[in-house]
Every structure is written in structure tokens, then in C-alpha cells.
Design a protein around this motif. Sequence first.
Motif, PDB file in Angstrom:
ATOM      1  N   ASP A 465      -5.008 -62.202  -9.465  1.00 31.22           N
ATOM      2  CA  ASP A 465      -6.142 -61.192  -9.898  1.00 31.22           C
ATOM      3  C   ASP A 465      -6.216 -59.987  -8.680  1.00 31.22           C
ATOM      4  OD1 ASP A 465      -6.779 -63.496 -11.351  1.00 31.22           O
ATOM      5  OD2 ASP A 465      -7.903 -64.820 -10.166  1.00 31.22           O
ATOM      6  N   LYS A 466      -5.544 -59.811  -7.857  1.00 30.58           N
ATOM      7  CA  LYS A 466      -5.281 -58.925  -7.230  1.00 30.58           C
ATOM      8  C   LYS A 466      -5.930 -57.663  -7.257  1.00 30.58           C
ATOM      9  CE  LYS A 466      -3.855 -56.500  -3.212  1.00 30.58           C
ATOM     10  NZ  LYS A 466      -2.582 -56.215  -2.033  1.00 30.58           N
ATOM     11  N   LYS A 467      -5.241 -57.150  -8.218  1.00 29.96           N
ATOM     12  CA  LYS A 467      -5.955 -55.762  -9.503  1.00 29.96           C
ATOM     13  C   LYS A 467      -6.977 -55.874  -9.688  1.00 29.96           C
ATOM     14  CE  LYS A 467      -0.548 -53.764  -9.468  1.00 29.96           C
ATOM     15  NZ  LYS A 467      -0.079 -53.586 -10.419  1.00 29.96           N
ATOM     16  N   ILE A 468      -7.269 -56.926 -10.200  1.00 33.22           N
ATOM     17  CA  ILE A 468      -8.708 -57.636 -11.303  1.00 33.22           C
ATOM     18  C   ILE A 468      -9.646 -57.373 -10.083  1.00 33.22           C
ATOM     19  CG2 ILE A 468      -9.819 -58.874 -12.539  1.00 33.22           C
ATOM     20  CD1 ILE A 468      -8.140 -57.097 -14.270  1.00 33.22           C
ATOM     21  N   ILE A 469      -9.356 -57.423  -8.605  1.00 26.51           N
ATOM     22  CA  ILE A 469     -10.739 -57.814  -7.722  1.00 26.51           C
ATOM     23  C   ILE A 469     -10.516 -56.019  -7.546  1.00 26.51           C
ATOM     24  CG2 ILE A 469     -10.823 -58.346  -5.564  1.00 26.51           C
ATOM     25  CD1 ILE A 469     -10.087 -60.830  -6.322  1.00 26.51           C
ATOM     26  N   GLN A 470      -9.180 -55.229  -6.913  1.00 24.48           N
ATOM     27  CA  GLN A 470      -9.147 -54.276  -6.947  1.00 24.48           C
ATOM     28  C   GLN A 470     -10.469 -53.794  -7.719  1.00 24.48           C
ATOM     29  OE1 GLN A 470      -5.396 -53.982  -6.359  1.00 24.48           O
ATOM     30  NE2 GLN A 470      -5.571 -53.531  -3.871  1.00 24.48           N
ATOM     31  N   TYR A 471     -10.199 -53.055  -9.013  1.00 22.67           N
ATOM     32  CA  TYR A 471     -10.964 -52.375 -10.276  1.00 22.67           C
ATOM     33  C   TYR A 471     -12.479 -52.989 -10.313  1.00 22.67           C
ATOM     34  CZ  TYR A 471     -12.948 -52.600 -15.103  1.00 22.67           C
ATOM     35  OH  TYR A 471     -13.980 -52.029 -15.821  1.00 22.67           O
ATOM     36  N   PHE A 472     -12.510 -54.793  -9.630  1.00 18.85           N
ATOM     37  CA  PHE A 472     -14.143 -54.639  -9.851  1.00 18.85           C
ATOM     38  C   PHE A 472     -15.141 -53.867  -8.344  1.00 18.85           C
ATOM     39  CE2 PHE A 472     -17.405 -57.151  -8.156  1.00 18.85           C
ATOM     40  CZ  PHE A 472     -18.422 -57.451  -8.901  1.00 18.85           C
ATOM     41  N   PHE A 473     -14.181 -53.600  -7.110  1.00 22.72           N
ATOM     42  CA  PHE A 473     -14.198 -52.994  -6.624  1.00 22.72           C
ATOM     43  C   PHE A 473     -14.784 -51.541  -6.576  1.00 22.72           C
ATOM     44  CE2 PHE A 473     -13.632 -56.444  -3.134  1.00 22.72           C
ATOM     45  CZ  PHE A 473     -14.803 -57.702  -3.120  1.00 22.72           C
ATOM     46  N   LYS A 474     -13.692 -50.904  -7.792  1.00 23.74           N
ATOM     47  CA  LYS A 474     -13.559 -49.420  -7.423  1.00 23.74           C
ATOM     48  C   LYS A 474     -15.291 -50.148  -8.401  1.00 23.74           C
ATOM     49  CE  LYS A 474      -9.268 -48.009  -7.707  1.00 23.74           C
ATOM     50  NZ  LYS A 474      -7.787 -47.602  -8.061  1.00 23.74           N
ATOM     51  N   LYS A 475     -15.313 -50.286  -9.951  1.00 20.17           N
ATOM     52  CA  LYS A 475     -17.190 -50.483 -10.528  1.00 20.17           C
ATOM     53  C   LYS A 475     -17.989 -50.449  -9.331  1.00 20.17           C
ATOM     54  CE  LYS A 475     -16.269 -50.043 -14.178  1.00 20.17           C
ATOM     55  NZ  LYS A 475     -16.579 -48.866 -15.473  1.00 20.17           N
ATOM     56  N   LEU A 476     -18.088 -51.541  -8.472  1.00 14.58           N
ATOM     57  CA  LEU A 476     -18.952 -52.057  -8.068  1.00 14.58           C
ATOM     58  C   LEU A 476     -19.608 -50.235  -6.895  1.00 14.58           C
ATOM     59  CD1 LEU A 476     -20.819 -54.011  -7.383  1.00 14.58           C
ATOM     60  CD2 LEU A 476     -19.604 -54.718  -5.133  1.00 14.58           C
ATOM     61  N   GLU A 477     -18.454 -49.653  -6.486  1.00 13.38           N
ATOM     62  CA  GLU A 477     -18.047 -48.546  -5.476  1.00 13.38           C
ATOM     63  C   GLU A 477     -18.561 -47.859  -6.670  1.00 13.38           C
ATOM     64  OE1 GLU A 477     -17.842 -47.715  -2.045  1.00 13.38           O
ATOM     65  OE2 GLU A 477     -18.374 -49.880  -2.126  1.00 13.38           O
ATOM     66  N   SER A 478     -18.677 -48.026  -7.387  1.00 13.00           N
ATOM     67  CA  SER A 478     -19.184 -46.643  -8.535  1.00 13.00           C
ATOM     68  C   SER A 478     -20.915 -46.590  -8.991  1.00 13.00           C
ATOM     69  CB  SER A 478     -18.318 -46.462  -9.664  1.00 13.00           C
ATOM     70  OG  SER A 478     -17.241 -45.680  -9.806  1.00 13.00           O
ATOM     71  N   HIS A 479     -21.181 -48.316  -9.141  1.00 14.84           N
ATOM     72  CA  HIS A 479     -22.349 -48.466  -9.379  1.00 14.84           C
ATOM     73  C   HIS A 479     -23.094 -47.775  -7.911  1.00 14.84           C
ATOM     74  CE1 HIS A 479     -26.108 -50.099 -10.386  1.00 14.84           C
ATOM     75  NE2 HIS A 479     -25.873 -51.356  -9.428  1.00 14.84           N
ATOM     76  N   TYR A 480     -22.872 -48.056  -6.683  1.00 13.72           N
ATOM     77  CA  TYR A 480     -23.412 -47.801  -5.469  1.00 13.72           C
ATOM     78  C   TYR A 480     -23.420 -46.794  -5.743  1.00 13.72           C
ATOM     79  CZ  TYR A 480     -24.198 -52.865  -4.489  1.00 13.72           C
ATOM     80  OH  TYR A 480     -23.527 -54.230  -4.442  1.00 13.72           O
ATOM     81  N   LEU A 481     -22.512 -46.062  -5.229  1.00 13.93           N
ATOM     82  CA  LEU A 481     -23.076 -44.259  -4.983  1.00 13.93           C
ATOM     83  C   LEU A 481     -24.035 -43.444  -6.419  1.00 13.93           C
ATOM     84  CD1 LEU A 481     -18.910 -43.637  -4.602  1.00 13.93           C
ATOM     85  CD2 LEU A 481     -21.011 -43.400  -2.479  1.00 13.93           C
TER      86      LEU A 481
END
Length: 582
Positions: A465-481
Motif C-alpha cells: 500500500d506504499k503508493k496509496i499512502i503516498q497518494y493519501f499524504f499528497k491529498k492531505l498536504e493539499s488540504h492543509y495548504l
Amino acid sequence: MELHAVPKTIKDIFASDKIYIVPRFQREYSWTADELNELWKDILINIGHKDGGYTVNEYFIGSLVLIGGHTSSQYEIVDGQQRLTSITILLSALVETYSEIGAEKSAKGCYTFVEGTDSDFNEFFRLENERSSDFIKRAIQHKEKAPLTPSTTEEKNLMSAYDFFRKKLRDTNLIKEINDFLKLSNEISKDIYITYLNTIREQVLQLKTIYITVSDKDEAYNIFETLNAKGLDLSIVDLIKNQIFKVLKDQHPTDYAKNEWKKMQLNLNERQHQTDLNTFFRHYWVSKYEHITESKIYKSFTTNIARENKKVMKLFLDNLVEESFHYKIIASPQPEDWTQQEEKEIYKSLLALSLFRVVSPRPLLLALLMSRKKKKISQNFFRGSLKAIEHFHFTFSTICSSNASGLERMYSSFARKIRKANNKNESHAVIRDLITTLSQKKPSLDKFTTSFDKKLKYSDRYTKDKKIIQYFFKKLESHYLQTNELEVLNISIEHILPQASQQDIAFTIGNLLPLSQDLNVKCGEKVLAEKIPYYEESQFETVKKFLEEHPSKTSWDHDDIVRRTNDLAILAYNEIFTISSP
């Protein structure tokens, strides 16, 4: 229709002065190790051992249907090209093997079944492939082989078949296999090896076919369909290709049908994620015409496409090529497809759907791309529809692994509505209905939260699930930014509670943070209190948020991970992966 049918061996076929042509409308050579092994076994099981010698037997390998008069010098192959091509490749491999061991007379004798001469002693190859003629001639059939690198799928299959037989014909391999079949000792010598090569050659030449010729060229297409009705292994796309080539049969000044068909295949095969032609065609068909099973597509084709109308067939082929280009963008998205800043979110959504490995939306995505090209949908609605599909499938497919039954039918229905829309207002109304439907099908918060920590796990040993987790963190970063101006490229996954703790919960999403590679290395297996200074160096908003929410934390345990997992799930469901109209 004048038809002749007689039994003939491979020796009869390849010892004559006939040229056998794999015509333009035929499918590409597609045999893999499975089919080649079956042919090889058919050869071996018919070899016998009697009174110290070896015997071969006639063995029926199926019919060979050809276009040409009874006295023709050239025949086009309607059925049997996979077998005949494979046998030609095997004979070529035998020639090369004989040459390598210095058995030049045997090599020359065997080569006469690959290359012949006419009455004026002009040389010709007994099998001509109009689809990959230069490659098979130069790299496989010719006695002086050129070291060519295969570039198409068909060329790769041809070379794989040649390599398959070359390996089978190696001395130790061949002696062992024949001895195993005949239950003989494994004595190895050059004499035994040559005897076995000769036996293989003679057994190949004794393979038997029913040799069927038909003189009327147009009847070949009807035979092609009839063979499929009899249960032979012809795909739906083979039959449709047959109809296209039948109508668009002009080959001067150029072979338009052949060239355009090749463009379509190149579109589907040129990128990393290659697409099966049958898969593309079915998604195209259910996107534009009707949602039916693959087995019924050909009947639907005969109903919807005027098969004898040259103009209609040309437009149909042109549309296939255009949509195959769109399908390439969907199945294997690349940044260069979307070069404008306002298109970056489109690329990200397509990339996410590719990462999720969901294919059910592709009929709708094809329709949306075509609608966008025709300017019947605004950029905002196009981007919004893709984001809604992306967010739906993250929750529905990736996290909850919900039953996808019925999704393709739904997407097919919306695709056809999009294609029928006459203007932006009508297209936007369809997209609003789509988004409402997706929102209604979105899993509940309880189901999402329950699945969230079970799905998103990562360790050095479990990387699925590494790529899915990296994808999730990218979405999380965009949300916070709250902006898409910055692109998050380098994400290394940090375990707050070290992996060395060996606790299963340490691998779940609530224990993970995005970090740059160098900071992650510095953190190592330290406890939280020792990691805080490195976290403070991070530029990720997710890490800053973590420090803000846990200002006095010096340790991290099971309960902390459970609470953070639950908080992230609720945040993801309610604020990040929302499904709403543009």
C-alpha cells in the motif's frame, strides 16, 4: 464458391513452390509459451523408439484454410496462420541449431522448407507475413539472421517463439526431454543429438492438415466469420476487423485500413500500461452504443454499423483511432498530456484512478474526453467530474473494497448520455446527475472508518500500500495548504512509533507521517522525544499539523495511534474526499 479440401503434411505444403501469405486482415501472431508447449508436446508424443531406431507418425494438427485457385502460386491464409508461423519458426530454429554444431548438410536440407526457389532460381520465403514481414524475414527466417530488436507486440511474440524453440533444441534439453518421453537413458553424445534433431525435423514434416482452398477472395471474410461460429478461437475484434478490411479493401496508393488499424494498436501499446485491444474495444462500445456482454458485441456491431457502406466504415475506423488515443491517456496518464497549469488536477485524477486499478469508469472517461474535445463541457465541469470519480473510488474501491457490481453499467449509461448532449448545459446537467449518484453510492462514514486503518498499512516488509499512502499524504498536504500551487514530489514514510517495536499497530496509517528521505534517515529508530527536532525541520504541513496537535508529546503508544487513525479517517471522509458538483 469453388472449394477444395485434401489432406496434406507440412512436408507437402513446404516442399511445393507455393508462397503462403499471412494477409493484412489477419490477427497478429499471438502464441505464447502455453500454445508453443502444446505444439512441442504433440511433436514429442508421436516419436517412437523401435529396434534401436526412431519412428515418426502422421498427426493431425487442424485445418488450413487458404484463398487461391487450385493452381495458384500464392495463397492467403484465412485460418491456420498461428500454427503455420510457429512451425516455420521451429524449422528456422532447427536450421540455426544444425549450423551451430557443424551439420551443414542437414541445415541446408532443413532450410529448403523455409526458403524455396522458383523455376528461374529466384529465392522466396515460403511464408510471407504482411504484418511483420521485414522482422520475421531478417531476424528469424533468413539463414544469416540480423540482430534486430523487436518493437511491436507481434515482433516480441515472434522472437519469443524463436527463443522458445532454440532452447528446446539445445543438446541436453532435447536429449533429456525425448529420453523422458521414451523412457530411455540420458546418454549424451553428438551422434545421439543429431539423431534426435533429425527425428524432430521428420516429425514436424509429418504433421498433417486438411488443406482447404477457396478461390473467391471475398468469400474468405465469410469463412472467417463461419469459423468463429464453429467455436474456433477468434475474438470479437477479429471479426470486426474482418468487416472493416472487407469494406476498406483498397490498398493503392496506400492501405488505409491497415495503416489506421496499426495506429490504433500503437496508441494502446506504446506506454507502460499496455491495453488489450479487446478490453479497449468493449469499453469503447459500451461508452457509445449499448451496455452488453462481450459475446454480444459483434451482433450489436452488425446492427449499429452499416457494414457495406464505405463512408460509414471509414468514419467508424477513424473514430476508433481517435478514441484509442484517448484511452491511452486514461489508462497510462503522463504529465505531457496535460501541459497547462489548469490541467494539472485532471492529470492527478487520472493518475489516481490508474493507481487504484479501477477500470469501470473508463467508458465514461472516454465520453468525457470526447465531449471536452467537442467543447460541449467546460473545463471546470470536466475537472470536477474527474475529481468526483477519483474521490468516489478512493472511498468505495480502495478503502472499502465494496462490491463493484453494476458500476460499469452505470458509467456506460452516463457515458451515452454525455455523448448525446448537444451543448454545455445538457452535458453539465448529466454531470450533476452523475455526481449525485456517486454521492449516494459513497460508503457510510462508519464503514469507511472501519476499513481505513485495515487498508492503509506500511512497513519495510509490507509495501503493497506504499503508493496509496503516498497518494493519501499528497491529498492531505493539499488540504492543509488550501492550494494546488505546490507539487509534493518526494515523500518518504516515517513511523512515529518505530517499526522495531514489532507491534502490528505501528504499521497503520495513524502511526505514519510524510518526511523527506534525509529527515527520515535521521529519525531512524529513535523514540518520539528524540525525533521532534527533526520533525520541526520538515516543510510538510502534515508534520507541522502533527506538532501543533501534540505540542508536549514525548512518547507515542497504541492509544495515540488509534485516536489519530480515527481522526484522519473522519477528516478524509468529511473534508478531503468529498463528492460535490463544481
